[in-house]
Write a protein that holds these residues in place. Structure first.
Motif, mmCIF file in Angstrom:
data_model
loop_
_atom_site.group_PDB
_atom_site.id
_atom_site.type_symbol
_atom_site.label_atom_id
_atom_site.label_comp_id
_atom_site.label_asym_id
_atom_site.label_seq_id
_atom_site.Cartn_x
_atom_site.Cartn_y
_atom_site.Cartn_z
ATOM 1 N N PRO A 167 0.569 -1.010 0.058
ATOM 2 C CA PRO A 167 -0.109 -0.077 0.207
ATOM 3 C C PRO A 167 0.704 1.413 -0.118
ATOM 4 O O PRO A 167 0.389 2.241 -0.438
ATOM 5 C CB PRO A 167 -0.825 -0.074 1.389
ATOM 6 C CG PRO A 167 -0.981 -1.594 1.532
ATOM 7 C CD PRO A 167 0.606 -2.189 1.061
ATOM 8 N N MET A 168 1.890 1.108 0.705
ATOM 9 C CA MET A 168 3.046 2.346 0.697
ATOM 10 C C MET A 168 3.317 2.885 -1.087
ATOM 11 O O MET A 168 3.491 3.828 -1.198
ATOM 12 C CB MET A 168 4.353 2.080 1.476
ATOM 13 C CG MET A 168 4.976 3.459 1.503
ATOM 14 S SD MET A 168 3.842 4.852 2.263
ATOM 15 C CE MET A 168 4.546 4.423 4.106
ATOM 16 N N LEU A 208 -1.022 12.740 -9.008
ATOM 17 C CA LEU A 208 -1.600 14.019 -8.691
ATOM 18 C C LEU A 208 -0.578 15.146 -8.987
ATOM 19 O O LEU A 208 -1.184 16.068 -9.264
ATOM 20 C CB LEU A 208 -2.043 13.866 -7.024
ATOM 21 C CG LEU A 208 -3.021 13.015 -6.759
ATOM 22 C CD1 LEU A 208 -3.409 12.788 -5.263
ATOM 23 C CD2 LEU A 208 -4.472 13.474 -7.245
ATOM 24 N N LEU A 222 0.342 9.426 3.541
ATOM 25 C CA LEU A 222 0.121 10.701 3.651
ATOM 26 C C LEU A 222 0.640 11.430 5.119
ATOM 27 O O LEU A 222 0.715 12.663 5.103
ATOM 28 C CB LEU A 222 -1.337 11.073 3.252
ATOM 29 C CG LEU A 222 -1.643 10.911 1.820
ATOM 30 C CD1 LEU A 222 -3.198 10.717 1.582
ATOM 31 C CD2 LEU A 222 -1.111 11.905 0.906
ATOM 32 N N LEU A 224 -8.716 11.504 -0.829
ATOM 33 C CA LEU A 224 -8.574 10.182 -0.699
ATOM 34 C C LEU A 224 -9.665 9.537 0.149
ATOM 35 O O LEU A 224 -10.318 8.651 -0.126
ATOM 36 C CB LEU A 224 -7.180 9.643 -0.286
ATOM 37 C CG LEU A 224 -6.904 8.278 -0.438
ATOM 38 C CD1 LEU A 224 -6.826 7.729 -1.929
ATOM 39 C CD2 LEU A 224 -5.428 7.898 0.120
ATOM 40 N N MET A 262 9.437 7.188 0.595
ATOM 41 C CA MET A 262 8.151 6.364 0.322
ATOM 42 C C MET A 262 8.323 5.458 -0.487
ATOM 43 O O MET A 262 7.780 4.197 -0.350
ATOM 44 C CB MET A 262 6.988 7.436 0.008
ATOM 45 C CG MET A 262 6.607 8.275 1.114
ATOM 46 S SD MET A 262 5.455 9.545 0.486
ATOM 47 C CE MET A 262 3.962 8.527 0.168
ATOM 48 N N LEU A 311 0.273 9.679 -5.582
ATOM 49 C CA LEU A 311 0.897 11.112 -5.641
ATOM 50 C C LEU A 311 2.001 11.453 -6.622
ATOM 51 O O LEU A 311 1.845 12.609 -7.163
ATOM 52 C CB LEU A 311 2.023 11.181 -4.335
ATOM 53 C CG LEU A 311 1.208 10.999 -2.951
ATOM 54 C CD1 LEU A 311 1.886 11.131 -1.800
ATOM 55 C CD2 LEU A 311 0.053 12.219 -2.855
ATOM 56 N N PHE A 345 -5.158 16.360 -0.465
ATOM 57 C CA PHE A 345 -5.087 14.933 -0.927
ATOM 58 C C PHE A 345 -5.330 13.939 -0.178
ATOM 59 O O PHE A 345 -5.964 12.820 -0.301
ATOM 60 C CB PHE A 345 -3.850 14.722 -1.185
ATOM 61 C CG PHE A 345 -3.143 15.517 -2.625
ATOM 62 C CD1 PHE A 345 -1.715 15.784 -2.951
ATOM 63 C CD2 PHE A 345 -3.860 15.836 -3.706
ATOM 64 C CE1 PHE A 345 -1.215 16.372 -3.895
ATOM 65 C CE2 PHE A 345 -3.479 16.516 -4.643
ATOM 66 C CZ PHE A 345 -2.040 16.887 -4.723
ATOM 67 N N LEU A 347 -1.831 2.697 3.468
ATOM 68 C CA LEU A 347 -2.128 3.632 2.289
ATOM 69 C C LEU A 347 -2.398 4.646 2.915
ATOM 70 O O LEU A 347 -1.654 5.913 2.431
ATOM 71 C CB LEU A 347 -3.393 3.207 1.720
ATOM 72 C CG LEU A 347 -3.730 3.997 0.191
ATOM 73 C CD1 LEU A 347 -2.726 3.402 -0.788
ATOM 74 C CD2 LEU A 347 -5.021 3.846 -0.021
ATOM 75 N N GLY A 386 1.422 2.033 -3.377
ATOM 76 C CA GLY A 386 0.198 2.418 -3.884
ATOM 77 C C GLY A 386 0.015 4.070 -3.733
ATOM 78 O O GLY A 386 -0.220 4.816 -4.892
ATOM 79 N N ILE A 387 0.307 4.448 -2.330
ATOM 80 C CA ILE A 387 0.142 6.005 -2.311
ATOM 81 C C ILE A 387 1.121 6.895 -3.068
ATOM 82 O O ILE A 387 1.025 7.655 -3.587
ATOM 83 C CB ILE A 387 0.029 6.351 -0.996
ATOM 84 C CG1 ILE A 387 -0.389 7.584 -0.502
ATOM 85 C CG2 ILE A 387 1.177 6.046 0.043
ATOM 86 C CD1 ILE A 387 -2.132 7.710 -0.809
#
Lengths: 541, 199, 96
Positions: free
Chosen positions: A215-216, A226, B29, B142, A249, A223, B138, B25, A218-219
């Motif tokens: 998942p890391m 984005l 952030l 999300l 990350m 980003l 963000f 996930l 994924g984010i």
């Protein structure tokens, strides 16, 4: 249940649906495993062709067969395909799916529909990756690592590529969720944790890494997308951001990812070595716990990819120290495999050739990893072809060879046909020799200072580059021979029975190919260990 | 010949494992947030004041209430009270929509003031404020996406309860949609103080 | 598991509503705490209250208190990994 015509029996003919739909809508772990296998081998071949193109470009100094831009795109796509479409899914999604449920005495995985969904996600990722290569802005040229600021600024198809990688990550996560749950919930009677085949232990450790690390990625990919869309400046110093944080990350996932790649491979080796030494695996619990230790410790070391990034000296020292620690459980495995061989009755069948060479090649790669993990040495070695050689030793010489070993070990089970052993041995020899020439030369020229990801180089690096390229041709011939031999074996090989290798794990107790739902009316009950060969005989030839 | 596979505990466990992935996930952030906060403590305070605390607090209460309704829906179906179950899940969806409507008004106002990722106005307020709002949009964005997914999932389950496919004997799908929904609530429990309440 | 499925006992509406009330109170508390200047302490107080709210949601609404050790272990694993990811990144950020 319709009976489709097939030259194979078992789950090939018994199926709720026939034909094409019977495959792409199947929730049977064996069919899904083969769907994955076909895609994975295809992607390997594509990735390998790109690799050969790279080596061709580097054959001579000052001579180009492609532009710098094309070279950048080629090594980027080579990396993306090999890592996300080949290595990461190769053993878990193909062989894990084929073999895991049967090995634990289950009928299927915990979530068969989610399993099929994971394959659909894989296909979506593959399609997006292909579109990224051929459409609009052209294939990405950032390297598979997508470092900012270049990845947020380049006009190539980075958005498509990161979306592809996201889908592939999601596929990996779904596989991980399935396997963790399956191993906890669906073991048959008698299949305690202490009777699990080591392959299952490694798939279990891998699944946790897939769940907690992916998942890391994924984010991080979201980003990049984005950033390219909004230009917000999360990693832009002028806007308060920090590009080094991107690297943190990214590597928080991508370092554990290499353990996703290697752990199942180690599991395959742990299955093959005992069978072809006719001896139980040495140090069962050490092997089990070292798998978990590798998974955990591997999550603590990511910044060893970042010694030259500008991060703090404190971080450099701590991550370097931890990197040395993670070598220990891997070393334990090497010692235990060798101890298993000691005084064993060694049979050099094709799976064993790949397993033995795995130990040798992985050890070389691991030692190279120690050289890189030492921060001082890494200042010189970072971003040279020494790094490229190192990771090819562990990922290709390690996971790649284990994958080939798994093909030679388990395909006869699922197709009930045996390939030609003589040809397989010759293919292995060509692969082994070609591999070492290619990547040892690469490591040597890297120590001399040749940078990676350069489409041309100084004339002093030419001799070793030429050697490396010639090595890649030998490697390619060996690979072609191996695949052709396996293909012909699957189609027209000598029929085999239930247990051609006299192995002791549960998949060798069911018919070849296994039937729907793996076992008969009654669930199996297990009393023996996975490496208890007493009284286990191979089928009559 | 077919062995029916039913494992409710396994199904719940699988959903929990998926929720662990969602935690990681969002953690990316929060990682960026924590680094930026440590770099720009003063600017984060200034930026936080530009967010409307009333929108934030009301949305927090809306989500907490929606978690209650979903938890009660499980109890309702366990007790065989189908009508109550449907009322509670529908209320949850209603609250989710209310959350999104709130968000729409909140963001319209912010964007109307020229505060959005990549805007010149935002950049002019300095790097600290820029980072704050980048991460805010963000993260909340999300999160909003997950509100939509969660509400949709609950919608599907509501239909299946109505159709009699999810029953007092077999309701793990309802439990799992509730678990997902609680995660959506949990993320917001952290977003609210970290973004709306910095002094 | 083919035999009778192990179902949890229903959680009473009373328990759920009391939990929700506690969550409301904690929300009020976090707003109040944010108005007092504790410097760097503000973030930790906010996180502490959020963590308490999370315990209530996870333990009672999500029924974690009645699930097996495996579920709790998984959650711990995820949280430990999270702490490692953020914490070890700070080894870089704090010492530059």
């Amino acid at each position: 249940m319709s009976e489709s015509t097939s030259r194979y029996g078992g789950f090939f003919t018994e199926s709720p649906r026939s034909g094409f739909l019977g495959w792409v809508l199947s929730t049977d772990h064996k069919r899904i495993g083969l769907l994955y296998l076909g895609c994975i081998v295809t992607m390997f071949i594509v990735g390998a062709c790109l690799g050969l193109a790279l080596r061709l470009q580097l054959f001579q100094s000052g001579h180009s067969i492609m532009s710098a831009q094309t070279y950048n795109a080629t090594f980027t796509v080579h990396g993306v395909i090999m890592i996300f479409l080949f290595i990461i899914p190769s053993i878990p999604a193909a062989f894990g799916n084929l073999v895991l449920p049967i090995m634990i005495g289950a009928r299927d995985v915990s979530f068969p529909k989610v399993n099929l969904l994971s394959w659909y996600c894989y296909i979506a990722g593959a399609v997006l990756a292909v579109v990224a290569i051929f459409s609009g802005g052209g294939p990405p040229d950032t390297g598979w690592t997508f470092y900012v600021p270049f990845s947020t600024q380049t006009t190539t198809n980075v958005n498509l590529a990161v979306t592809a990688a996201f889908m592939l990550g999601f596929s990996s996560i779904l596989t991980g969720i399935n396997f963790v749950t399956t191993i906890h919930r669906l073991r048959c009677k008698g299949m305690g944790w202490g009777k699990l085949p080591m392959f299952v232990w490694t798939l279990y450790a891998t699944a946790w890494v897939q769940v907690l690390a992916t998942p890391m990625l994924g984010i991080t990919l979201v980003l990049i997308f984005l950033e390219r869309t909004f230009g917000a400046g999360l990693f832009d110093v002028a806007k308060g951001g920090d590009p080094v944080l991107y690297q943190h990350m990214f590597w928080i996932y991508s370092h554990p990812a290499v353990y996703i790649m290697i752990l199942p491979a180690m599991g395959v080796i742990s299955e093959i070595i005992p069978v072809f030494s006719r001896k139980p695996l040495f140090g069962y619990w050490a092997m089990a716990f070292s798998s978990l230790a590798i998974a955990f410790a591997g999550s603590l070391v990511w910044a060893h990819h970042m010694y030259t990034s500008g991060m703090s000296d404190m971080a450099i020292m701590i991550f370097s120290f931890l990197t040395f620690i993670v070598a220990i459980p891997s070393a334990i495995k090497i010692f235990n495999w060798v101890s298993t061989l000691h005084k064993g009755s060694i049979q050099l069948a094709p799976p064993m050739l790949y397993a033995l060479s795995f130990i040798f090649l992985f050890a070389i790669g691991g030692l190279g990893g120690l050289a890189l993990g030492a921060a001082a040495a890494d200042i010189h070695l970072h971003d040279t072809t020494f790094v490229v050689g190192h990771f090819h030793y562990v990922m290709f010489g390690g996971t790649g060879f284990a994958f080939f070993g798994a093909l030679h070990y388990w395909l006869p089970k699922f197709f009930a046909r045996m390939y030609n052993h003589k040809v397989a041995t010759i293919a292995w020899a060509l692969i082994f020799v070609g591999f070492n020439i290619t990547y040892m030369a690469m490591q040597a020229v890297g120590i001399q200072g040749m940078p990676r990801r350069y489409y041309d180089y100084l004339p002093q690096f030419e001799p070793l580059n030429m050697v490396s390229t010639v090595g890649s041709w030998i490697l390619a011939v060996g690979l072609i021979l191996m695949f052709v031999n396996l293909w012909r074996g699957i189609r027209n090989g000598t029929p085999v029975g239930i247990n051609p290798w006299a192995a002791a794990t549960l998949e060798w107790t069911v018919p070849s190919p296994p039937p729907m739902e793996n076992f008969g009316e009654e669930d199996p009950i297990v009393t023996r260990g996975p490496y208890d060969f007493k009284g286990v005989v191979a089928d009559e030839p | 010949m077919s062995h029916e596979h039913r494992d409710d505990t396994g199904a719940r466990f699988g959903m929990w494992v998926f929720l662990y992935t969602e935690i990681i996930l969002f953690s990316g952030l929060f990682l960026l947030y924590s680094v930026a906060l440590s770099k720009f403590p003063h600017e984060f305070g200034i930026a936080s004041h530009k967010l409307n605390i009333y929108f934030g607090a009301i949305n927090t209460l809306i989500l907490l209430l929606s978690s209650l309704t979903m938890a009660m829906a499980i109890t309702a179906i366990q007790r065989g009270k189908i009508k109550q179950t449907l009322l509670l899940t529908s209320s949850t969806i209603g609250l989710a929509l209310l959350f999104l409507v709130n968000k729409f008004f909140e963001w319209s106002a912010e964007i109307g003031h020229g505060i959005y990722p990549g805007s010149e106005h935002l950049a002019a307020m300095g790097p600290g404020v820029t980072q704050f709002f980048n991460l805010y949009y963000f993260t909340a964005g999300l999160h909003g996406f997950h509100v939509i997914v969660g509400a949709t999932l609950i919608g599907v389950v509501t239909v299946r309860v109505k159709m009699g496919k999810v029953t007092p004997e077999r309701y793990v799908l309802l439990e799992n949609s509730a678990l997902y929904w609680h995660l959506v609530d949990l993320v917001w429990i952290f977003v609210f103080p970290l973004y709306y309440l910095i002094l | 598991m083919h035999a009778t499925e192990h179902q949890h006992e229903p959680v009473s509406y009373r328990t759920l509503i009391l939990t929700w009330a506690a969550l409301g109170i904690l929300t009020g508390l976090t707003i109040a705490a944010s108005r007092i200047d504790m410097g760097a302490g503000n973030v930790w107080v906010a996180l502490g209250i959020a963590a308490s709210k999370s315990c209530l949601v996870i333990g009672i609404f999500m029924n974690m208190r009645h699930e097996s050790r495996l579920f709790k272990f998984g959650l711990m694993a995820a949280l430990v990994i999270l702490a490692i990811f953020i914490g070890m990144t700070f080894i870089d950020v704090l010492y530059r």
